[in-house]
Scaffold this motif. Structure first.
Motif, PDB file in Angstrom:
ATOM      1  N   ARG A  58       0.785  -1.169  -0.128  1.00 35.96           N
ATOM      2  CA  ARG A  58       0.071  -0.003  -0.013  1.00 35.96           C
ATOM      3  C   ARG A  58       1.028   1.195  -0.141  1.00 35.96           C
ATOM      4  O   ARG A  58       0.532   2.293  -0.750  1.00 35.96           O
ATOM      5  N   LEU A  59       1.899   1.272   0.746  1.00 36.80           N
ATOM      6  CA  LEU A  59       2.807   2.324   0.733  1.00 36.80           C
ATOM      7  C   LEU A  59       3.485   2.822  -0.663  1.00 36.80           C
ATOM      8  O   LEU A  59       3.530   3.771  -0.951  1.00 36.80           O
ATOM      9  N   LYS A  60       3.830   1.601  -1.155  1.00 33.47           N
ATOM     10  CA  LYS A  60       4.616   1.681  -2.630  1.00 33.47           C
ATOM     11  C   LYS A  60       3.401   2.385  -3.524  1.00 33.47           C
ATOM     12  O   LYS A  60       3.930   3.314  -4.323  1.00 33.47           O
ATOM     13  N   HIS A  61       2.085   2.119  -3.396  1.00 30.14           N
ATOM     14  CA  HIS A  61       1.172   2.300  -4.324  1.00 30.14           C
ATOM     15  C   HIS A  61       0.910   3.773  -3.985  1.00 30.14           C
ATOM     16  O   HIS A  61       0.768   4.480  -5.088  1.00 30.14           O
ATOM     17  N   ARG A  62       0.804   3.979  -2.752  1.00 30.69           N
ATOM     18  CA  ARG A  62       0.301   5.369  -2.580  1.00 30.69           C
ATOM     19  C   ARG A  62       1.606   6.607  -3.058  1.00 30.69           C
ATOM     20  O   ARG A  62       1.334   7.682  -3.492  1.00 30.69           O
ATOM     21  N   ALA A  63       2.728   5.954  -2.575  1.00 34.37           N
ATOM     22  CA  ALA A  63       3.943   6.925  -3.264  1.00 34.37           C
ATOM     23  C   ALA A  63       4.058   7.048  -4.497  1.00 34.37           C
ATOM     24  O   ALA A  63       4.275   7.996  -5.151  1.00 34.37           O
ATOM     25  N   ARG A  64       3.865   5.945  -5.251  1.00 34.16           N
ATOM     26  CA  ARG A  64       3.927   5.990  -6.790  1.00 34.16           C
ATOM     27  C   ARG A  64       2.963   6.808  -7.246  1.00 34.16           C
ATOM     28  O   ARG A  64       3.167   7.597  -8.522  1.00 34.16           O
ATOM     29  N   ALA A  65       1.660   7.035  -6.677  1.00 33.39           N
ATOM     30  CA  ALA A  65       0.727   8.028  -7.341  1.00 33.39           C
ATOM     31  C   ALA A  65       1.127   9.328  -7.366  1.00 33.39           C
ATOM     32  O   ALA A  65       0.406  10.263  -7.972  1.00 33.39           O
ATOM     33  N   THR A  66       2.265   9.659  -6.646  1.00 35.50           N
ATOM     34  CA  THR A  66       2.629  10.945  -6.670  1.00 35.50           C
ATOM     35  C   THR A  66       3.760  11.348  -7.380  1.00 35.50           C
ATOM     36  O   THR A  66       4.106  12.626  -7.470  1.00 35.50           O
ATOM     37  N   SER A  67       4.341  10.463  -8.319  1.00 34.67           N
ATOM     38  CA  SER A  67       5.478  10.600  -8.908  1.00 34.67           C
ATOM     39  C   SER A  67       5.489  11.565 -10.002  1.00 34.67           C
ATOM     40  O   SER A  67       6.148  12.600 -10.080  1.00 34.67           O
ATOM     41  N   ASP A  68       4.502  11.327 -10.974  1.00 32.51           N
ATOM     42  CA  ASP A  68       4.535  12.556 -12.126  1.00 32.51           C
ATOM     43  C   ASP A  68       4.190  13.971 -11.712  1.00 32.51           C
ATOM     44  O   ASP A  68       4.657  14.755 -12.168  1.00 32.51           O
ATOM     45  N   LEU A  69       3.336  14.112 -10.665  1.00 32.31           N
ATOM     46  CA  LEU A  69       2.985  15.434 -10.261  1.00 32.31           C
ATOM     47  C   LEU A  69       4.088  16.101  -9.369  1.00 32.31           C
ATOM     48  O   LEU A  69       4.642  17.107  -9.712  1.00 32.31           O
ATOM     49  N   ARG A  70       4.879  15.302  -8.848  1.00 33.10           N
ATOM     50  CA  ARG A  70       5.984  15.753  -8.128  1.00 33.10           C
ATOM     51  C   ARG A  70       7.038  16.188  -9.208  1.00 33.10           C
ATOM     52  O   ARG A  70       7.940  17.465  -9.191  1.00 33.10           O
ATOM     53  N   ASP A  71       7.348  15.455 -10.105  1.00 33.17           N
ATOM     54  CA  ASP A  71       8.502  15.644 -11.194  1.00 33.17           C
ATOM     55  C   ASP A  71       8.133  16.710 -12.001  1.00 33.17           C
ATOM     56  O   ASP A  71       8.800  17.538 -12.291  1.00 33.17           O
ATOM     57  N   LEU A  72       6.646  16.967 -12.307  1.00 33.83           N
ATOM     58  CA  LEU A  72       6.174  18.325 -13.113  1.00 33.83           C
ATOM     59  C   LEU A  72       6.377  19.374 -12.065  1.00 33.83           C
ATOM     60  O   LEU A  72       6.761  20.534 -12.728  1.00 33.83           O
ATOM     61  N   ASP A  73       6.389  19.462 -10.680  1.00 36.68           N
ATOM     62  CA  ASP A  73       6.436  20.456  -9.974  1.00 36.68           C
ATOM     63  C   ASP A  73       7.694  20.955  -9.989  1.00 36.68           C
ATOM     64  O   ASP A  73       8.405  22.207 -10.015  1.00 36.68           O
ATOM     65  N   VAL A  74       8.880  20.067 -10.093  1.00 36.95           N
ATOM     66  CA  VAL A  74      10.227  20.476 -10.029  1.00 36.95           C
ATOM     67  C   VAL A  74      10.712  20.844 -11.458  1.00 36.95           C
ATOM     68  O   VAL A  74      11.362  22.124 -11.515  1.00 36.95           O
ATOM     69  N   PHE A  75       9.976  20.500 -12.230  1.00 40.61           N
ATOM     70  CA  PHE A  75      10.405  20.943 -13.592  1.00 40.61           C
ATOM     71  C   PHE A  75      10.065  22.259 -13.759  1.00 40.61           C
ATOM     72  O   PHE A  75      10.576  23.150 -14.257  1.00 40.61           O
ATOM     73  N   LEU A  76       8.625  22.584 -13.284  1.00 41.61           N
ATOM     74  CA  LEU A  76       8.121  23.881 -13.483  1.00 41.61           C
ATOM     75  C   LEU A  76       8.856  25.034 -12.678  1.00 41.61           C
ATOM     76  O   LEU A  76       9.032  26.229 -13.064  1.00 41.61           O
ATOM     77  N   GLU A  77       9.436  24.370 -11.404  1.00 40.63           N
ATOM     78  CA  GLU A  77      10.249  25.550 -10.649  1.00 40.63           C
ATOM     79  C   GLU A  77      11.584  25.961 -11.348  1.00 40.63           C
ATOM     80  O   GLU A  77      11.995  27.116 -11.108  1.00 40.63           O
TER      81      GLU A  77
END
Length: 462
Positions: A248-267
């Motif tokens: 469950r922890l892996k699944h919940r963390a994986r669900a944030t991956s793309d959004l976090r990458d986009l945030d870093v790219f935009l910054e």
């Protein structure tokens, strides 16, 4: 349909001497709250309609603070100060609200509690009973005119607070990390896992609000740290239910991956492109923001589902289970050290196998191994202080390589999304040049990683 926004004034200083309550000014914390809420209020459209403010000093200064943060909006020039709004009686606010002209479709009222929450709860049964200073309640009212307001008729109510729009403000009231420096291994592991669970739950409102990317980053970090610790425990000793929690922890963390990458790219977008035209840069920025909004909406939808609540409840039960405590009591520092040593040896073997032709995936796996080593060593930070300090540069190097790969993926996706306009050129050519510049940076980092010393030659683990 009418839109009503109820904004409580920001934090005020206490009255001193013979100062009357209505003359209390904003405190330093109150000014920070205003700064945190300004962009959020603008994005929500709360400041687009009529602006009505109580005549008290703290409400005036709240509006003036917003005006200072949003100079292009000319808020001060559009504001009406009304003595009737300087009240703690929600019925007085209702009377004032129902007297507004029908052609006014959107109103923000900057006033006082308990009048604001009292009015909101009369309008909507689901309205929260509390509203911190600087907080906002927004309601949608299915009426033609304000005089048509009726009890519990609002279609929607939402709350937003300064500590949900600013991670810096949240941090001041976040769950405190326990002092585990001298704790036994079992106490340290359990204490860290419980703290990370509490942090994840406390960060959720800020993640859903979506105004400060740092909420998502810390939410993701705490999920991944918990996963790493649980994995490490599982490598040492058998714990009932551990496998399901880990999944469950892996699944919940994986669900944030793309959004976090986009945030870093935009910054970092303004510094990233080699020579993008102004129009292309804007197009890329808008496309990335759109992708981010889609993924944020998907994450919020997932977090609102019953299965998310069940996952969090199961995680909490796992941490409070006596079986976990019994199993952890059997874990010794020597066993932790043995697993750590085994992971270091695996890292060194993977590092030695790298060549100039190794695929990007090999470096990504090495990065994951370094993170698992770090999380395991952090179970006894005093013992591994020097070793942990040496890991930082290595993890930073591998993390930068990963970021460049991620940006290439998004650039390719952006380029593929552009309409086919014939021969290569324009935006397509700029993207190809951009990808080439990132590839050159990756090659340089790749060589730097290959040149790293094995961890076994770093300072000793203990």
């Amino acid at each position: 349909m009418k839109e009503l926004y109820l904004l409580r004034h920001a934090k005020a200083s206490r009255a001193s001497g013979g100062m009357e309550d209505c003359h209390r000014p904003l405190s330093r914390r109150g000014r920070r709250q205003v700064a945190a809420m300004a962009q959020a209020l603008q994005r929500l459209g709360a400041l687009d309609g009529e602006i009505h403010v109580s005549t008290s000093t703290r409400t005036r200064q709240t509006l003036l603070g917003l005006d200072e943060q949003l100079p292009a909006s000319s808020l001060a020039g559009r504001t009406r100060y009304t003595q009737a709004l300087q009240t703690f009686d929600w019925k007085q606010l209702r009377k004032w609200l129902m007297a507004l002209p029908s052609d006014c479709d959107s109103v923000i009222l900057i006033g006082h509690n308990p009048a604001l929450t009292g009015l909101a709860r009369w309008l909507c049964r689901q309205a929260p009973a509390d509203l911190p200073t600087g907080g906002l309640l927004s309601l949608s009212l299915p009426v033609e005119g304000w005089q048509d307001l009726r009890k519990h008729r609002a279609d929607r109510v939402a709350r937003l607070t300064p500590s949900e729009t600013s991670h810096a403000l949240f941090r001041k009231q976040a769950p405190r990390a326990p002092d585990l420096d001298r704790a036994r291994t079992d106490k340290r592991v359990l204490g860290l896992l419980i703290h990370q669970y509490r942090m994840v739950r406390a960060l959720e409102p800020g993640v859903v609000a979506g105004f400060d990317p740092e909420f998502l980053h810390q939410y993701r970090v705490n999920l991944r740290r918990s996963r790493a610790i649980v994995e490490s425990v599982g490598a040492i000793i058998r714990v009932p239910g551990l496998g399901k929690v880990l999944k469950r922890l892996k699944h919940r963390a994986r669900a944030t991956s793309d959004l976090r990458d986009l945030d870093v790219f935009l910054e970092t977008l303004g510094q990233e492109p080699p020579s993008l035209s102004e129009q292309t840069l804007k197009t890329v920025h808008d496309w990335l923001e759109h992708q981010g909004r889609e993924r944020h909406a998907a994450l919020c939808h997932a977090m609102a589902q019953p299965c998310y609540a069940r996952d969090m409840a199961k995680w909490q039960r796992f941490l409070s289970n006596k079986g976990l405590r019994r199993a952890l009591r059997e874990v010794t520092p020597e066993e932790v050290e043995a697993v750590l040593t085994e992971r270091v040896l695996r890292h060194d073997a993977d590092l030695a196998a790298l060549t100039d032709d190794s695929p990007d995936a090999s470096l990504h796996e090495l990065r994951k191994t370094v993170k698992r080593i770090r999380y395991l060593a952090e179970l006894d930070p005093e013992r591994h202080r020097t070793f942990l300090a040496g890991l930082k540069q290595r993890q930073s190097l591998l993390g930068e390589f990963q970021d460049l790969c991620t940006r290439q993926t998004w650039i390719r996706a952006f380029s593929a999304s552009m309409p086919d306009t014939g021969p290569p050129g324009g935006v397509e050519k700029e993207c190809l040049d951009w990808l080439d510049s990132l590839e050159a940076r990756k090659a340089k980092l790749h060589r730097a990683v290959i040149a790293l010393d094995p961890l076994q030659e770093a300072p000793p683990l203990s």
